[in-house]
Design an enzyme around this catalytic site. Structure first.
Site, short mmCIF file in Angstrom:
data_model
loop_
_atom_site.label_atom_id
_atom_site.label_comp_id
_atom_site.label_asym_id
_atom_site.label_seq_id
_atom_site.Cartn_x
_atom_site.Cartn_y
_atom_site.Cartn_z
N ARG A 51 0.85 -1.21 0.00
CA ARG A 51 0.00 0.00 0.00
C ARG A 51 0.88 1.25 0.00
O ARG A 51 0.59 2.22 -0.71
CB ARG A 51 -0.93 0.02 1.21
CG ARG A 51 -2.11 -0.93 1.10
CD ARG A 51 -3.09 -0.72 2.24
NE ARG A 51 -3.80 0.55 2.10
CZ ARG A 51 -4.47 1.14 3.09
NH1 ARG A 51 -4.50 0.59 4.30
NH2 ARG A 51 -5.11 2.27 2.88
N CYS B 35 -0.94 6.61 8.70
CA CYS B 35 -1.26 5.33 8.05
C CYS B 35 -2.33 5.62 7.02
O CYS B 35 -2.22 6.57 6.26
CB CYS B 35 -1.71 4.29 9.09
SG CYS B 35 -3.07 4.85 10.13
#
Length: 306
Positions: A202, A261
């Site tokens: 990611r 995040c």
């Protein structure tokens, strides 16, 4: 002899000792699943630490979805106050969160113990939020529900009896919260070191299951939150965590670190790990990639770290 207070980790044995001593405390189950939001509550009903209160990421620890962050225009009417951050899981206002804490019976004099069954991915949110409310005595149960069961701790099923309402009073935050504008102003500056807690794929932009744009904030270092947990399901020893973060930082000042995040949740095991490692109190960008990538004009990057 004074009762010990815990503000980073607590072991199952230490929690059992507090319970046996009659220490005022409350245990919170924060189990959740980003891909299946109803799963956490179902898991709680199936099995939880006896007496634990369920704290849903979506319902208790986030502002209502659809309500934008404090820097955006309000397009959905709610009576919950302006969120304290943006992103997929915006922080509720401190006032709204204090109301929830009071509603479940949590008071300022209690020790809070938070846990999940997800490798500390979700309980760190409540650990951080209580410190954001000025509460010091909050600790993560090391090893989560699995460690509790392994030591023979009492468990229960179904709903727990309701608690009498309390009056939790917020005080000065013990942790630092930063917003998108602050992070953008610090790009490329020595005063800011971003650490992205998402999985490597990611971070590099190879996959993106949750947000519309793949990639990462330019200059961010990558430390997947799961790297803080050892084979036994507990946080690695402090010395090992310190060595790993010092290697990642490569001479950068730990006090400059801002954790992020996807939506400000899985960044928190990294923040906790740095605290355990003795590297001080670091900051959180709660809006994280979900807010950054949806803010016009901000740069994004794909690929490995520079």
């Amino acid at each position: 002899m004074s009762t010990p207070r815990y503000d980073t980790l607590i072991s199952p044995e230490q929690l059992q000792a507090l319970q046996a001593a009659g220490t005022p405390l409350m245990v919170f189950d924060c189990s959740f699943d980003l891909m299946k939001p109803a799963a956490g509550a179902a898991q709680y009903l199936e099995l939880h630490i006896a007496g634990a209160v369920y704290a849903s990421l979506d319902e208790a620890l986030s502002a209502p979805h659809g309500l934008p962050g404090k820097d955006g225009a309000v397009v959905v009417a709610h009576d919950d106050g302006v969120p304290a951050s943006g992103g997929r899981h915006p922080l509720p206002s401190r006032e709204k969160f204090a109301i929830w804490l009071s509603s479940v019976g949590f008071s300022n004099g209690m020790q809070a113990v938070v846990y999940d069954r997800n490798g500390a991915n979700y309980c760190g949110r409540l650990w951080w939020m209580l410190q954001w409310m000025g509460h010091e005595a909050v600790a993560v149960l090391d090893g989560g529900l699995q460690a509790w069961q392994a030591t023979g701790g009492a468990v229960a099923q179904g709903e727990e009896p309701a608690h009498f309402q309390s009056n939790f009073v917020p005080s000065e935050p013990r942790v630092a919260l930063v917003g998108t504008q602050q992070v953008a102003a610090g790009l490329g500056a020595a005063r800011q070191t971003l650490i992205d807690a998402r999985a490597g794929a990611r971070y590099r932009g190879e996959v993106e299951p949750l947000d519309p744009i793949a990639g990462h904030i330019p200059g961010a270092l990558n430390r997947p939150f799961a790297e803080n947990i050892g084979p036994d399901g507990k946080f690695k020893p402090a010395a090992q965590l310190r060595a790993e973060f010092e290697t990642l930082l490569a001479g950068r000042d730990p006090s400059t670190v801002v954790h992020q995040c996807g939506s400000g949740v899985s960044a928190l095991p990294n923040l906790l790990a740095m605290r355990i490692a003795g590297l001080g109190s670091t900051a959180l960008y709660a809006g994280s990639w979900s807010e950054w990538s949806n803010t016009p004009g901000l740069p994004t990057r794909q690929g490995a770290a520079p």
